[in-house]
Design an enzyme around this catalytic site. Structure first.
Site, PDB file in Angstrom:
ATOM      1  CD  GLU A  58     -64.465 -10.641 -20.272  1.00 53.84           C
ATOM      2  OE1 GLU A  58     -64.373 -11.015 -21.470  1.00 53.84           O
ATOM      3  OE2 GLU A  58     -64.833  -9.499 -19.943  1.00 53.84           O
TER       4      GLU A  58
ATOM      5  CB  ALA B 200     -60.163 -11.412 -21.447  1.00 54.03           C
ATOM      6  N   GLY B 201     -57.691 -13.611 -19.998  1.00 55.79           N
ATOM      7  CA  GLY B 201     -57.046 -13.908 -18.731  1.00 55.79           C
ATOM      8  C   GLY B 201     -55.898 -12.945 -18.500  1.00 55.79           C
TER       9      GLY B 201
ATOM     10  CD  GLU C  87     -54.801 -11.975  -7.969  1.00 59.08           C
ATOM     11  OE1 GLU C  87     -54.848 -11.019  -8.766  1.00 59.08           O
ATOM     12  OE2 GLU C  87     -55.793 -12.379  -7.346  1.00 59.08           O
TER      13      GLU C  87
END
Length: 397
Positions: A126, A129-130, A376
């Site tokens: 987001e 929010a990573g 990732e």
């Protein structure tokens, strides 16, 4: 550990190598220039990879997949990783998370993905929010037997060609047990299966970026999007546990793909150093160039060993001490992504100005390498995982 290839793995590597050369390389320039993989080309690659057994190779045989173990998947991803990302990704690898599907979910989502009839994408990241997924603000609130979703996801890869989304949303807040270690509210996360076209769910074009042309990112917006409880994947509030299982596998995949790009850049650099002449000798005979090759090979081999060791551990029973840990996956991703950044940069340095020309794949490999240290889990997050894993046993003595 012994990483000698079995006969089956050698056949797999040869098949994948031939597939990349015949089915992917010829279309790289087209995709790089247009920024798109044509629908017909995408279908062509899917059908061909299904025909020769490369599609859904990561999924268990009893579900209809190829049943490759983790080490064999690394070898396959390494070969596929030599090609443009958008083309390489078309050789489908359904998310391992889909193995959590039950009942009708299997018929609607899991099996069609394995057969190449549907494609999934994962929505976790987001704007706010990573790396800290527990702070996501996209929320799912209960309304009777349904859930109502509100929030935004971004940087969602290949959502534009997906048939459904594996969405992670907050469904509550965990109680604070130890205030001294508390850094803020930790959300309970639940995974959902969301079909494209669901009312209240809108997909928008994402951001233009320097890496992976043709492999798009998208923005997903949820405005009172209503989902039934049958669309919960796994258990309510257990999405983070599912995500953790998935992240280890994807970090291993990223590492293997980066090895393939390391190989391609390194081979081009060696060939050029052995044939390009300056001052009446090949440039590889100058220490300034030859030592670069030595350093490139050192990093390439180290990354390979770390990645293959993690994959070998992933093949072990998860209940044994030999199983792959979060640290193993982090070491693999960190070593391979940083090796790629170094090798791609040094390969261009060896080529000089020609290395930056689009006539060669080096400038693409160099551009694409940058994002591998971010998605990732950033390199900093991988170092955090590694350092915590090293210190935790000592702190608990």
């Amino acid at each position: 550990m012994n990483f000698d290839h079995t006969e089956e793995q050698l056949r797999l590597i040869e098949t994948a190598k031939r597939f990349v050369e015949e089915e992917l390389y010829p279309y790289e320039e087209e995709v790089e220039k247009s920024g798109e993989v044509r629908a017909e080309l995408r279908r062509q690659i899917i059908d061909r990879s299904l025909e020769i057994g490369l599609y859904a190779a990561n999924m268990p045989e009893h579900l209809g997949g190829g049943g490759l173990d983790a080490l064999s998947m690394c070898m396959l991803d390494r070969e596929l990783g030599r090609a443009n990302m958008a083309l390489q990704y078309t050789v489908g690898r359904p998310s391992n998370i889909l193995q959590a599907c039950v009942g009708e979910q299997r018929e609607k989502y899991l099996f069609p993905c394995i057969k190449g009839e549907k494609t999934d994408c994962l929505a976790m990241t987001e704007p706010g929010a990573g790396s800290d997924l527990r702070s996501m603000s996209c929320k799912a609130e209960r309304d009777g037997d349904d859930f109502v979703i509100n929030g935004t996801k971004h940087f969602i890869s290949h959502a534009d060609v997906a048939d459904f989304v594996i969405l992670f949303a907050a469904t509550g807040v965990e109680p604070i047990i130890d205030k001294s270690r508390h850094r803020g509210p930790r959300k309970k996360i639940t995974a959902f299966l969301v079909d494209m076209g669901t009312p209240g769910f809108m997909l928008r074009k994402g951001y233009d970026n320097v890496s992976h042309r043709g492999y798009h990112n998208c923005i997903l917006e949820f405005d009172n999007c209503r989902l039934s409880s049958s669309q919960v994947l796994g258990e309510v509030d257990q999405g983070f546990e599912i995500a953790n299982d998935w992240l280890g596998n994807t970090r291993l995949q990223v590492a293997a793909i980066c090895l393939g790009r390391c190989d391609r850049a390194f081979e081009l650099a060696c060939e050029y150093a052995a044939t390009r002449k300056q001052f009446n000798q090949t440039i590889g005979k100058f220490q300034g160039v030859g030592f670069k090759l030595a350093d490139m090979e050192l990093r390439r081999r180290a990354a390979q060993l770390i990645t293959y060791q993690a994959a070998a551990k992933a093949n072990a029973n998860s209940n044994t001490n030999a199983a792959m840990s979060d640290m193993d996956a982090a070491l693999a991703k960190l070593s391979a992504t940083e090796a790629l950044a170094f090798i791609a940069d040094e390969a261009i340095q060896i080529y000089g100005g020609m290395g930056l020309m689009s006539d060669l794949p080096l400038e693409r490999i160099w551009r694409d390498a940058r994002v591998e240290r971010i998605w990732e889990g950033t390199s900093e997050i991988q170092r955090l995982i590694i350092s915590r894993s090293l210190l935790r046993p000592l702190e608990n003595q």
